[in-house]
Design a protein around this motif. Sequence first.
Motif, PDB file in Angstrom:
ATOM      1  N   ALA A 242      40.091  41.265  37.418  1.00  0.00           N
ATOM      2  CA  ALA A 242      40.230  40.934  38.838  1.00  0.00           C
ATOM      3  C   ALA A 242      41.613  41.309  39.363  1.00  0.00           C
ATOM      4  CB  ALA A 242      39.963  39.444  39.050  1.00  0.00           C
ATOM      5  N   THR A 243      42.636  41.059  38.566  1.00  0.00           N
ATOM      6  CA  THR A 243      44.005  41.391  38.993  1.00  0.00           C
ATOM      7  C   THR A 243      44.188  42.894  39.145  1.00  0.00           C
ATOM      8  OG1 THR A 243      44.845  39.414  37.882  1.00  0.00           O
ATOM      9  CG2 THR A 243      46.436  41.146  38.410  1.00  0.00           C
ATOM     10  N   LEU A 244      43.681  43.664  38.186  1.00  0.00           N
ATOM     11  CA  LEU A 244      43.837  45.115  38.248  1.00  0.00           C
ATOM     12  C   LEU A 244      43.005  45.721  39.375  1.00  0.00           C
ATOM     13  CD1 LEU A 244      43.817  45.959  34.434  1.00  0.00           C
ATOM     14  CD2 LEU A 244      45.780  45.804  35.970  1.00  0.00           C
TER      15      LEU A 244
ATOM     16  N   GLN B  64      44.530  47.873  42.416  1.00  0.00           N
ATOM     17  CA  GLN B  64      44.046  49.220  42.689  1.00  0.00           C
ATOM     18  C   GLN B  64      43.557  49.353  44.128  1.00  0.00           C
ATOM     19  OE1 GLN B  64      40.473  50.567  40.568  1.00  0.00           O
ATOM     20  NE2 GLN B  64      41.635  52.351  39.878  1.00  0.00           N
ATOM     21  N   THR B  65      42.940  48.304  44.654  1.00  0.00           N
ATOM     22  CA  THR B  65      42.485  48.332  46.039  1.00  0.00           C
ATOM     23  C   THR B  65      43.662  48.406  47.005  1.00  0.00           C
ATOM     24  OG1 THR B  65      40.536  47.037  45.417  1.00  0.00           O
ATOM     25  CG2 THR B  65      41.102  47.125  47.762  1.00  0.00           C
ATOM     26  N   ARG B  66      44.734  47.704  46.690  1.00  0.00           N
ATOM     27  CA  ARG B  66      45.921  47.715  47.554  1.00  0.00           C
ATOM     28  C   ARG B  66      46.863  48.878  47.252  1.00  0.00           C
ATOM     29  NH1 ARG B  66      45.230  42.170  46.131  1.00  0.00           N
ATOM     30  NH2 ARG B  66      44.659  40.903  47.959  1.00  0.00           N
ATOM     31  N   ARG B  67      46.449  49.765  46.333  1.00  0.00           N
ATOM     32  CA  ARG B  67      47.240  50.941  45.963  1.00  0.00           C
ATOM     33  C   ARG B  67      48.629  50.552  45.442  1.00  0.00           C
ATOM     34  NH1 ARG B  67      44.814  55.559  47.541  1.00  0.00           N
ATOM     35  NH2 ARG B  67      43.126  55.384  49.073  1.00  0.00           N
ATOM     36  N   ARG B  68      48.613  49.602  44.537  1.00  0.00           N
ATOM     37  CA  ARG B  68      49.842  49.156  43.905  1.00  0.00           C
ATOM     38  C   ARG B  68      49.812  49.566  42.435  1.00  0.00           C
ATOM     39  NH1 ARG B  68      50.498  43.125  44.149  1.00  0.00           N
ATOM     40  NH2 ARG B  68      52.568  43.700  43.411  1.00  0.00           N
TER      41      ARG B  68
ATOM     42  N   ALA C 153      35.632  40.413  26.829  1.00  0.00           N
ATOM     43  CA  ALA C 153      34.870  39.280  27.351  1.00  0.00           C
ATOM     44  C   ALA C 153      35.729  38.040  27.291  1.00  0.00           C
ATOM     45  CB  ALA C 153      33.581  39.079  26.551  1.00  0.00           C
ATOM     46  N   GLY C 154      35.444  37.109  28.179  1.00  0.00           N
ATOM     47  CA  GLY C 154      36.211  35.877  28.213  1.00  0.00           C
ATOM     48  C   GLY C 154      37.000  35.738  29.503  1.00  0.00           C
ATOM     49  N   PRO C 155      37.516  34.539  29.775  1.00  0.00           N
ATOM     50  CA  PRO C 155      38.240  34.310  31.036  1.00  0.00           C
ATOM     51  C   PRO C 155      39.508  35.141  31.168  1.00  0.00           C
ATOM     52  CG  PRO C 155      38.465  32.426  29.556  1.00  0.00           C
ATOM     53  CD  PRO C 155      37.433  33.312  28.973  1.00  0.00           C
ATOM     54  N   GLN C 156      40.185  35.426  30.051  1.00  0.00           N
ATOM     55  CA  GLN C 156      41.406  36.224  30.128  1.00  0.00           C
ATOM     56  C   GLN C 156      41.108  37.648  30.601  1.00  0.00           C
ATOM     57  OE1 GLN C 156      40.629  34.414  27.329  1.00  0.00           O
ATOM     58  NE2 GLN C 156      41.990  32.698  27.777  1.00  0.00           N
ATOM     59  N   PHE C 157      40.087  38.269  30.022  1.00  0.00           N
ATOM     60  CA  PHE C 157      39.740  39.630  30.427  1.00  0.00           C
ATOM     61  C   PHE C 157      39.184  39.647  31.850  1.00  0.00           C
ATOM     62  CE2 PHE C 157      40.002  40.356  25.889  1.00  0.00           C
ATOM     63  CZ  PHE C 157      40.493  41.649  25.806  1.00  0.00           C
ATOM     64  N   GLU C 158      38.470  38.606  32.237  1.00  0.00           N
ATOM     65  CA  GLU C 158      37.974  38.545  33.616  1.00  0.00           C
ATOM     66  C   GLU C 158      39.127  38.463  34.608  1.00  0.00           C
ATOM     67  OE1 GLU C 158      35.371  35.251  33.810  1.00  0.00           O
ATOM     68  OE2 GLU C 158      33.788  36.167  32.571  1.00  0.00           O
TER      69      GLU C 158
ATOM     70  N   TRP D 274      50.806  47.864  36.481  1.00  0.00           N
ATOM     71  CA  TRP D 274      51.692  47.060  35.636  1.00  0.00           C
ATOM     72  C   TRP D 274      52.528  46.087  36.458  1.00  0.00           C
ATOM     73  CZ3 TRP D 274      51.212  52.353  35.481  1.00  0.00           C
ATOM     74  CH2 TRP D 274      52.128  53.100  36.233  1.00  0.00           C
ATOM     75  N   GLN D 275      52.756  46.391  37.729  1.00  0.00           N
ATOM     76  CA  GLN D 275      53.435  45.423  38.583  1.00  0.00           C
ATOM     77  C   GLN D 275      52.543  44.210  38.835  1.00  0.00           C
ATOM     78  OE1 GLN D 275      54.724  47.411  42.145  1.00  0.00           O
ATOM     79  NE2 GLN D 275      56.422  48.467  41.117  1.00  0.00           N
ATOM     80  N   ALA D 276      51.250  44.446  39.022  1.00  0.00           N
ATOM     81  CA  ALA D 276      50.311  43.331  39.184  1.00  0.00           C
ATOM     82  C   ALA D 276      50.238  42.491  37.915  1.00  0.00           C
ATOM     83  CB  ALA D 276      48.931  43.861  39.549  1.00  0.00           C
TER      84      ALA D 276
END
Length: 293
Positions: free
Chosen positions: A192-194, A198-202, A183-188, A205-207
Amino acid sequence: MIWAALVGAGLAAGCWLVARALLPSARPLRTLAEELVAPRRAVAAHAVPADGVRSRWRDLAARLSGGTSPRLAADLAVLGRDPLRHTLDKLGYGVAFLALALVPAVLLPVLDVEAPVLTAVLGALLFAIVGWLYPDLEVRSRAAAARRAWSAALTVYVDIVGISLAGGAGVEDALMVAARAGAGPQFEQLDATLRAAQTRRRKLWQALDELGVRADITPLRELASAVDLAAESGSRIRETLLAKATALRVRQLTDAEAEAQKASETMGVAPALMAIAAVVLIGYPALARFLSG
């Protein structure tokens, strides 16, 4: 001679700011690339039309925000703030401080008090510069606190990833589950980044590495490098992450001890100054009597 030099420096600084606003530098390719992958609501916020003064004000802020330094861009990224909004804040503070400095220049003639025009002009320029720089200082201070919060959050995140891996989950599943577990802004932001990667099939860990580069979060970049190395070389990733979590805890403990030591040294300054003042207060009468006699 000194006043002439100060006036010349103030006029030169004003001309430089005007020239920078009218002829902004080219926008970096990295900024343009980030706008292509920005959320639609952020793009829509830039596309909202404005009328009259607000439109000109926003255009001026957009021109000035094009020359944002990489350090300031990283600080804004770690805080999740828009460079355009930050530049608007800087313009607002600059104008507000300039107006505050002009108040004595207007009131003193009304009260029949003569004030040198040069002093009023230099004071107004100084206040305007302070107002322009104040948001940068505030952002730098808040960004440092945000990076410390990121270090603490990443320690917990790595522990959860290690627990998921011990339960038989894959690397990507463990990274996704750990991001949703906290929980918290860091985990949010991690979630969102992951999800976007995953949606862009990347590779996830690069993200994470790109997020660490954009926000200048060193522990996140080190975590992404460790996961990348373990995934590419086929080493035991759980042991790698546990070692990384231990290193993060040691670093946090070292930083906490350094801050405590700094606070202790700062607290010792006040008693020392009070002791010096007491010695001066006690010794001054005797010294004055000795010198007068």
